[in-house]
Motif scaffolding. Structure first.
Motif, short mmCIF file in Angstrom:
data_model
loop_
_atom_site.label_atom_id
_atom_site.label_comp_id
_atom_site.label_asym_id
_atom_site.label_seq_id
_atom_site.Cartn_x
_atom_site.Cartn_y
_atom_site.Cartn_z
N ASP A 48 0.82 -1.22 0.00
CA ASP A 48 0.00 0.00 0.00
C ASP A 48 0.85 1.26 0.00
OD1 ASP A 48 -2.31 -1.49 -0.08
OD2 ASP A 48 -2.77 -1.27 2.05
N GLY A 49 2.17 1.12 -0.11
CA GLY A 49 3.04 2.28 -0.28
C GLY A 49 3.81 2.74 0.95
N MET A 50 3.73 2.00 2.04
CA MET A 50 4.46 2.40 3.24
C MET A 50 5.84 1.75 3.26
SD MET A 50 1.60 2.42 6.24
CE MET A 50 2.42 3.75 7.11
N ALA A 51 6.79 2.43 3.89
CA ALA A 51 8.06 1.80 4.25
C ALA A 51 7.77 1.03 5.53
CB ALA A 51 9.13 2.85 4.49
N VAL A 52 8.18 -0.23 5.59
CA VAL A 52 7.82 -1.07 6.73
C VAL A 52 9.09 -1.63 7.37
CG1 VAL A 52 6.54 -3.10 7.51
CG2 VAL A 52 5.63 -1.70 5.64
N THR A 53 9.17 -1.48 8.68
CA THR A 53 10.22 -2.13 9.46
C THR A 53 9.54 -3.19 10.30
OG1 THR A 53 11.60 -0.16 9.54
CG2 THR A 53 12.00 -1.83 11.22
N VAL A 54 10.05 -4.41 10.22
CA VAL A 54 9.53 -5.50 11.03
C VAL A 54 10.54 -5.84 12.11
CG1 VAL A 54 8.12 -6.46 9.17
CG2 VAL A 54 10.44 -7.33 9.52
N THR A 55 10.05 -6.30 13.25
CA THR A 55 10.95 -6.71 14.32
C THR A 55 10.91 -8.23 14.46
OG1 THR A 55 9.35 -6.63 16.14
CG2 THR A 55 10.51 -4.57 15.58
N TYR A 56 12.01 -8.75 14.96
CA TYR A 56 12.11 -10.17 15.28
C TYR A 56 12.94 -10.28 16.55
CZ TYR A 56 16.86 -9.92 13.49
OH TYR A 56 18.17 -9.57 13.29
N ALA A 57 12.77 -11.37 17.28
CA ALA A 57 13.49 -11.53 18.54
C ALA A 57 14.65 -12.50 18.43
CB ALA A 57 12.54 -12.00 19.64
N HIS A 58 14.52 -13.54 17.60
CA HIS A 58 15.51 -14.61 17.68
C HIS A 58 16.14 -15.02 16.35
CE1 HIS A 58 14.21 -15.09 21.79
NE2 HIS A 58 12.97 -15.24 21.38
N ASP A 59 15.38 -15.16 15.30
CA ASP A 59 15.85 -15.81 14.08
C ASP A 59 16.23 -14.81 12.99
OD1 ASP A 59 16.33 -17.50 11.92
OD2 ASP A 59 14.66 -18.83 12.39
N ALA A 60 17.50 -14.39 13.00
CA ALA A 60 17.98 -13.41 12.02
C ALA A 60 17.90 -13.95 10.60
CB ALA A 60 19.40 -12.99 12.35
N ALA A 61 18.15 -15.25 10.41
CA ALA A 61 18.09 -15.84 9.07
C ALA A 61 16.66 -15.80 8.52
CB ALA A 61 18.62 -17.27 9.10
N GLU A 62 15.69 -16.11 9.37
CA GLU A 62 14.28 -16.04 8.95
C GLU A 62 13.90 -14.61 8.58
OE1 GLU A 62 10.38 -18.04 10.69
OE2 GLU A 62 11.05 -16.38 11.96
N ALA A 63 14.36 -13.65 9.37
CA ALA A 63 14.07 -12.25 9.09
C ALA A 63 14.70 -11.82 7.76
CB ALA A 63 14.58 -11.37 10.23
N ALA A 64 15.95 -12.21 7.54
CA ALA A 64 16.63 -11.85 6.29
C ALA A 64 15.91 -12.46 5.09
CB ALA A 64 18.08 -12.31 6.34
N ALA A 65 15.44 -13.68 5.22
CA ALA A 65 14.72 -14.34 4.13
C ALA A 65 13.40 -13.62 3.84
CB ALA A 65 14.47 -15.81 4.46
N ALA A 66 12.68 -13.24 4.89
CA ALA A 66 11.41 -12.53 4.71
C ALA A 66 11.63 -11.19 4.01
CB ALA A 66 10.73 -12.33 6.06
N VAL A 67 12.67 -10.48 4.43
CA VAL A 67 12.99 -9.19 3.81
C VAL A 67 13.40 -9.38 2.35
CG1 VAL A 67 14.64 -7.27 3.84
CG2 VAL A 67 13.55 -8.01 5.96
N ALA A 68 14.24 -10.36 2.08
CA ALA A 68 14.70 -10.60 0.71
C ALA A 68 13.53 -10.92 -0.22
CB ALA A 68 15.73 -11.73 0.70
N LEU A 69 12.61 -11.76 0.23
CA LEU A 69 11.45 -12.09 -0.59
C LEU A 69 10.57 -10.86 -0.84
CD1 LEU A 69 10.40 -15.57 0.84
CD2 LEU A 69 11.28 -15.09 -1.46
N ALA A 70 10.37 -10.07 0.20
CA ALA A 70 9.55 -8.86 0.05
C ALA A 70 10.23 -7.87 -0.90
CB ALA A 70 9.31 -8.22 1.41
#
Length: 143
Positions: free
Chosen positions: A24-46
């Motif tokens: 919808d046009g927003m810059a989005v920052t997501v937080t995670y607590a433990h799994d940096a690899a999962e976060a990096a994968a989610a960001v890369a796909l997005a």
């Protein structure tokens, strides 16, 4: 571009909400607590889908982590969050009569304390802007 912050935004409902806000046009920052690899994968796909998504480590229940985000040089330094979605959560599925208090405290720490700390971290900017949205989502068993 307005900024949205989604706690627990690297999977499940949090990720779906984060991707929709970015679409919808927003810059989005997501937080995670433990799994940096999962976060990096989610960001890369997005990002591969053309979405403005980034991730930062922040344990929702940690006041120190929230303070660090707002410190000079922190991920939210100088940025006003227009939308906060607190979607971080997990379950400790046990009978109440046998659940150890430490498990109960950890669940409440993320769901309740985490929501409070997240809102506290963004409210000052929302009040100054005289606008903003805060949404609390709790569905720890959703996938």
């Amino acid at each position: 571009m307005k900024l949205a912050l989604v706690t627990g935004g690297t999977r499940g409902i949090g990720l779906a909400v984060a991707r929709r806000l970015a679409a919808d046009g927003m810059a989005v920052t997501v937080t995670y607590a433990h799994d940096a690899a999962e976060a990096a994968a989610a960001v890369a796909l997005a990002q591969a889908d053309g979405l403005a998504l980034s991730a930062v480590r922040c344990d929702a229940a940690s006041a120190a982590d929230w303070q660090a985000l707002r410190q000079p040089g922190g991920a939210l330094d100088g940025q006003d969050v227009a939308v906060l979605v607190h979607a971080a959560g997990f379950a400790r599925d046990k009978l109440a009569m046998t659940m150890p208090m430490v498990d109960f405290d950890e669940v409440l720490g993320v769901h309740l304390r985490g929501g409070f700390l997240a809102a506290q971290a963004v409210m000052k900017g929302m009040i100054a802007a005289r606008q903003g949205r805060i949404l609390f989502v709790c569905s720890p068993t959703a996938r």
